[in-house]
Design a protein around this motif. Sequence first.
Motif, PDB file in Angstrom:
ATOM      1  N   ARG A 207      27.290  76.339  48.304  1.00  0.00           N
ATOM      2  CA  ARG A 207      27.191  75.595  47.048  1.00  0.00           C
ATOM      3  C   ARG A 207      28.539  75.399  46.438  1.00  0.00           C
ATOM      4  O   ARG A 207      28.546  74.711  45.427  1.00  0.00           O
ATOM      5  CB  ARG A 207      26.295  76.747  45.792  1.00  0.00           C
ATOM      6  CG  ARG A 207      24.990  76.952  46.393  1.00  0.00           C
ATOM      7  CD  ARG A 207      24.148  77.610  45.366  1.00  0.00           C
ATOM      8  NE  ARG A 207      23.032  78.023  45.800  1.00  0.00           N
ATOM      9  CZ  ARG A 207      22.083  78.403  44.936  1.00  0.00           C
ATOM     10  NH1 ARG A 207      22.444  79.098  43.730  1.00  0.00           N
ATOM     11  NH2 ARG A 207      20.742  78.938  45.624  1.00  0.00           N
ATOM     12  N   GLY A 208      29.654  75.846  46.967  1.00  0.00           N
ATOM     13  CA  GLY A 208      31.045  75.824  46.512  1.00  0.00           C
ATOM     14  C   GLY A 208      31.449  74.830  47.478  1.00  0.00           C
ATOM     15  O   GLY A 208      31.437  73.588  47.196  1.00  0.00           O
ATOM     16  N   VAL A 209      32.257  75.240  48.549  1.00  0.00           N
ATOM     17  CA  VAL A 209      32.919  74.207  49.682  1.00  0.00           C
ATOM     18  C   VAL A 209      32.043  72.873  49.793  1.00  0.00           C
ATOM     19  O   VAL A 209      32.489  72.003  49.831  1.00  0.00           O
ATOM     20  CB  VAL A 209      33.470  75.090  50.751  1.00  0.00           C
ATOM     21  CG1 VAL A 209      34.153  74.027  51.411  1.00  0.00           C
ATOM     22  CG2 VAL A 209      34.327  76.199  50.157  1.00  0.00           C
ATOM     23  N   VAL A 210      30.968  73.280  50.555  1.00  0.00           N
ATOM     24  CA  VAL A 210      30.100  72.150  51.158  1.00  0.00           C
ATOM     25  C   VAL A 210      29.735  71.203  49.868  1.00  0.00           C
ATOM     26  O   VAL A 210      29.711  69.988  50.286  1.00  0.00           O
ATOM     27  CB  VAL A 210      28.975  72.907  51.785  1.00  0.00           C
ATOM     28  CG1 VAL A 210      28.137  71.695  52.323  1.00  0.00           C
ATOM     29  CG2 VAL A 210      29.290  73.666  53.041  1.00  0.00           C
ATOM     30  N   ASP A 211      29.196  71.731  48.898  1.00  0.00           N
ATOM     31  CA  ASP A 211      28.736  70.878  47.737  1.00  0.00           C
ATOM     32  C   ASP A 211      29.968  69.910  47.151  1.00  0.00           C
ATOM     33  O   ASP A 211      29.609  68.708  46.974  1.00  0.00           O
ATOM     34  CB  ASP A 211      28.059  71.778  46.538  1.00  0.00           C
ATOM     35  CG  ASP A 211      26.773  71.937  47.001  1.00  0.00           C
ATOM     36  OD1 ASP A 211      26.086  71.673  48.053  1.00  0.00           O
ATOM     37  OD2 ASP A 211      26.098  72.658  46.059  1.00  0.00           O
ATOM     38  N   ILE A 212      30.916  70.540  47.001  1.00  0.00           N
ATOM     39  CA  ILE A 212      32.217  70.094  46.544  1.00  0.00           C
ATOM     40  C   ILE A 212      32.585  68.686  47.461  1.00  0.00           C
ATOM     41  O   ILE A 212      32.828  67.513  47.139  1.00  0.00           O
ATOM     42  CB  ILE A 212      33.366  70.687  46.184  1.00  0.00           C
ATOM     43  CG1 ILE A 212      32.781  71.504  44.929  1.00  0.00           C
ATOM     44  CG2 ILE A 212      34.687  69.919  45.812  1.00  0.00           C
ATOM     45  CD1 ILE A 212      34.041  72.585  44.449  1.00  0.00           C
ATOM     46  N   ALA A 213      32.838  69.146  48.836  1.00  0.00           N
ATOM     47  CA  ALA A 213      33.312  68.348  49.952  1.00  0.00           C
ATOM     48  C   ALA A 213      32.152  67.134  50.063  1.00  0.00           C
ATOM     49  O   ALA A 213      32.537  65.830  50.093  1.00  0.00           O
ATOM     50  CB  ALA A 213      33.460  69.050  51.308  1.00  0.00           C
ATOM     51  N   ASP A 214      30.724  67.375  49.770  1.00  0.00           N
ATOM     52  CA  ASP A 214      29.826  66.576  50.175  1.00  0.00           C
ATOM     53  C   ASP A 214      29.700  65.512  48.911  1.00  0.00           C
ATOM     54  O   ASP A 214      29.634  64.252  48.974  1.00  0.00           O
ATOM     55  CB  ASP A 214      28.385  67.152  49.924  1.00  0.00           C
ATOM     56  CG  ASP A 214      27.284  66.331  50.351  1.00  0.00           C
ATOM     57  OD1 ASP A 214      26.948  65.733  51.266  1.00  0.00           O
ATOM     58  OD2 ASP A 214      26.685  66.031  49.152  1.00  0.00           O
ATOM     59  N   ARG A 215      30.023  66.005  47.713  1.00  0.00           N
ATOM     60  CA  ARG A 215      30.225  65.092  46.605  1.00  0.00           C
ATOM     61  C   ARG A 215      31.338  64.119  46.691  1.00  0.00           C
ATOM     62  O   ARG A 215      31.219  62.809  46.473  1.00  0.00           O
ATOM     63  CB  ARG A 215      30.170  65.592  45.473  1.00  0.00           C
ATOM     64  CG  ARG A 215      28.902  66.469  45.036  1.00  0.00           C
ATOM     65  CD  ARG A 215      29.258  67.226  43.463  1.00  0.00           C
ATOM     66  NE  ARG A 215      27.868  68.185  43.560  1.00  0.00           N
ATOM     67  CZ  ARG A 215      27.913  69.176  42.401  1.00  0.00           C
ATOM     68  NH1 ARG A 215      28.936  69.261  41.672  1.00  0.00           N
ATOM     69  NH2 ARG A 215      26.916  69.876  42.374  1.00  0.00           N
ATOM     70  N   ILE A 216      32.450  64.618  47.141  1.00  0.00           N
ATOM     71  CA  ILE A 216      33.649  63.816  47.386  1.00  0.00           C
ATOM     72  C   ILE A 216      33.618  62.670  48.190  1.00  0.00           C
ATOM     73  O   ILE A 216      33.875  61.804  48.341  1.00  0.00           O
ATOM     74  CB  ILE A 216      34.970  64.569  47.551  1.00  0.00           C
ATOM     75  CG1 ILE A 216      35.382  65.495  46.298  1.00  0.00           C
ATOM     76  CG2 ILE A 216      36.166  63.819  47.926  1.00  0.00           C
ATOM     77  CD1 ILE A 216      36.144  66.406  46.611  1.00  0.00           C
ATOM     78  N   SER A 217      33.034  63.362  49.683  1.00  0.00           N
ATOM     79  CA  SER A 217      32.720  62.454  50.700  1.00  0.00           C
ATOM     80  C   SER A 217      31.837  61.377  50.498  1.00  0.00           C
ATOM     81  O   SER A 217      31.886  60.135  51.032  1.00  0.00           O
ATOM     82  CB  SER A 217      32.371  63.330  51.939  1.00  0.00           C
ATOM     83  OG  SER A 217      33.267  64.293  52.197  1.00  0.00           O
ATOM     84  N   LYS A 218      30.536  61.701  49.786  1.00  0.00           N
ATOM     85  CA  LYS A 218      29.543  60.727  49.607  1.00  0.00           C
ATOM     86  C   LYS A 218      30.129  59.465  48.703  1.00  0.00           C
ATOM     87  O   LYS A 218      29.902  58.430  48.945  1.00  0.00           O
ATOM     88  CB  LYS A 218      28.415  61.571  48.881  1.00  0.00           C
ATOM     89  CG  LYS A 218      27.268  60.287  48.541  1.00  0.00           C
ATOM     90  CD  LYS A 218      25.914  61.161  48.013  1.00  0.00           C
ATOM     91  CE  LYS A 218      24.843  60.245  47.731  1.00  0.00           C
ATOM     92  NZ  LYS A 218      23.752  61.315  47.417  1.00  0.00           N
ATOM     93  N   ALA A 219      31.049  60.212  47.482  1.00  0.00           N
ATOM     94  CA  ALA A 219      31.812  58.946  46.739  1.00  0.00           C
ATOM     95  C   ALA A 219      32.485  58.204  47.677  1.00  0.00           C
ATOM     96  O   ALA A 219      32.486  56.983  47.429  1.00  0.00           O
ATOM     97  CB  ALA A 219      32.406  59.562  45.494  1.00  0.00           C
TER      98      ALA A 219
END
Length: 584
Positions: A207-219
Amino acid sequence: MIAMGSTARSLAGRVGAAARKPYWQRPGPAYLVRRWPDLTATCVATVFFWLSLTPSLVPRPWFLQGLIGGINAAIGYALGVTLSWLFRLLVTRRPSQAVRAHAWQAYFLISPVCAVWLISESAHMQRQLRALQGLPPSLTWHTPMIALITVALWAVLLLLARAVRLGASRLIRLLGRLLPRPAAVGLGLLLSSLAVLFCVQDLVFERGVVDIADRISKATDGGTKEGVTPPASRLVSGGPGSYIRWRDLGFQGRNFAGSVLTSEQITDWTGRDAVDPIRIYAGSAAPEAFAYDEDPVAAQVDLAMKELDRTRAFERDVLAIAGTTGTGWVNANVVEPLEYMHDGNTATVALQYSYLPSWLSFLVDKEKAAHATRELVDAVRARWAALPPDERPRLVVTGESLGAYAVEASYERPGELLDNVDGALLLGPPNFSPISQEIRAHRDPSSPVWRPLYEEGRHFRFAQFPRRDLARPAGPWEEPRVVYLQNASDPVVWWSYDLLLQRPEWLDDPLGPDITPEITWFPFVTFWQTSVDMAVSYGVQAPHGHRYGASPVDGWAAVAPREGWTDADTRRLHEFIASRDTPY
């Protein structure tokens, strides 16, 4: 004046008292966690910090040195605490306060001097490593900042560990009111371990590292690199008549399709007639008409095959299947040399399985990478094999980093790879890549692990400096040929959990050509050094670290040259690829 003198005497008295007894002792066992660090653990932590100053595979900046130092100091402290506990368990006699005081005094006098000296020595070793890998010897090495980052990170990790210990002790005390002591201890430790695991894995990582990386990478995946525009060629995904919309290609797919060479560009360099190359790319966002809820990868593969049929890719001289990295990246330095070499009469197909960075894809998408690439390889191979032998294009596979792993994972063993392709070019395969592992494990005894010789080099050859390395051994090099571009200093190739407790073979003599003789293996320390090395492996110049530059030119010249291709052509194309600006 009297007040100032009194204050000065009071301060001097306190300093003198601290010097005579430079530690704090807990008043009794009611204090569950001592506030003052354990001396044995602190000494071990300090030694681990000193060991972290030794060089590794690639040069690193000072702030990452501080990060490595802090992590290794925390690991050393944990080991030291364990040793101290075992000593107290086995030896009932305790050292006197005078002995403890003298020990701490010696530590405070010796450790800062040694730390400053060793940090200065580490700067010297970093400069030597930079010179060995073709970088300017100048280096900013902030000794005070390295020490500050190390101490700060060590203190934070120590406080977290003590908080966990304190929480577990209180939980055991509460459970002891309801259960027998052994049951309370066992259940308390189990619940504490589960709580820590949940916090680290679910809250911090997922919920921290993966979610943040996912949002940045998706954008990022929804954007387009500046200067990249939709292709005008009908032979490219996202272009006119394509089944795949430009917006569905993803960031790296748009880079790959939008930078395609034209026949005019190829002719300008070769001086020969050329055709427009084919580039097929199936992004992870397939159009609704091809979306299969049960198996989205099948939808992507089906879409890629329709694109190959639409563009008549199986009528080209060469058909290349490219494994992609976590973000979906395909190296332009791999694709363009093949297109120039064959006058554009090529087709390259790739498939995006993720938009996450490769390091995160390794943790959460590694099997997806293997599955997606294997499905594409099987589909292309089946269509290719159904053609009459004299009408088939030359079928080759390629991939870099996680893309190389995805290609290797599509085959069970080296022999199966040879049986199903006309050639392969793989760059910087991660340590867990299955075929690379088998080749290293069964290499000829006389060859080092960083340049393995497999079955006398009849089909597989490894190179860091291709013009020299691919010519060895002098014996026959039969087709199909497989070329591995693998730098001895590439941390992606050598990173493994085994580094925690096992000395790696790549440190055996002889060392690789760009490995400093100052490098040494230490438990835990080398693992974290190599982990950080992966983050800075692009900060060097090819062929060092995880940079391969224009070496794919030499690789393709060995694996799949066009008829009449010469060594002079290879050198000219190599110089051209190395000197031009990469399109993305």
